[in-house]
Design a protein around this motif. Sequence first.
Motif: not given
Length: 350
Positions: A80-85, A287-289, A317-320, A326-329
Amino acid sequence: MSFFGSFSFLRIKFQRVLRYLDVAEAIRPKILLIENVPQMLNHGFDGRLGKLSETVIDMLEKDLGYNVKVAIVNCADYGVPQLRERAVFIATSVGTASLPMPTHADPLDVNALGTGRMPWVTVEEAIRDLPTPPLLNDSLGGTDLKNYNEMDQTDFMRVMRTSNTFPYNHITRSYRESVLNIIREMRPGLTWVAESARMREAYATTIELFARELKISGAIAKKRLEQSGAINPVFYKNYYWSAYSRLAWDKPALTITANANFLGSGQFTHPTQDRGITMREAAQLQSFDDDFRFITSDNDKCDTKRIGIGMDMIGEAVPPLLAGALANHLADQLDQRGRPVISKATAQAI
């Protein structure tokens, strides 16, 4: 009565977490995921800082029997192009809880890059292909892809291009001249603290020369320069450290929030143009397409123009890309646990 009922006096946003656990108690899913602001880990409860998160962990482990992993993750580490913790709680009843391995890292972290991780995605890699937006209308939405700026697509841009037409919500608003006078002075990637200090230093020289020339005090010189517009008194104010600051092309964005429509609320000014970021730019930094179209009216399914409403949806929103990691893991963990155990003798017979 559920043992979560006694916590009803907590603040509303944390009541949602407790309600979520209440549902988990009833249906007992194999895996639970909680995502919240990092401050949740330090939030006070029962007279002690950090007690809230400890209480949630105790409920998951002792009362519901889950194995729990808690960590603060940086969205930039997952592309994600964002420093979001964000604080992430993963609880599982089918093994050991774990987080997905990061795919990206700080470009200065040589050790992390040496393990195969890619450098963080920058603002330039994320939004440089978006053209100067129209004012107050979404006229580019649904038009030809040729309306993108001509440039070589980055890997991130290729991931974003999921539509056959130009995406919606790329729209800017008009700003008061007082706001424009501030952001015109701001340089990319620098904070309000740094830039206001730079402006005050430059003003000090101007004031000194003016006072000497007219043989007046510095205070009077400053007041006259402010009245003439030669000095902007706003730069003497102590705003939030990232207020009115510009994004930097060569770095990820800071956290995109629901207040991204207000330039004084953070780093939401375009790197080079004198305007705030559009809904579409904010969405790509989240990271929304391109297939995501943010409808900004309850009554009109074609309304994509209300920037404040759109920014609320995007910033909350949670960045996609983080959600996908997380979902794939977790899906992989469920798949592995769901596979039948085959004995060595059976395997040899097969």
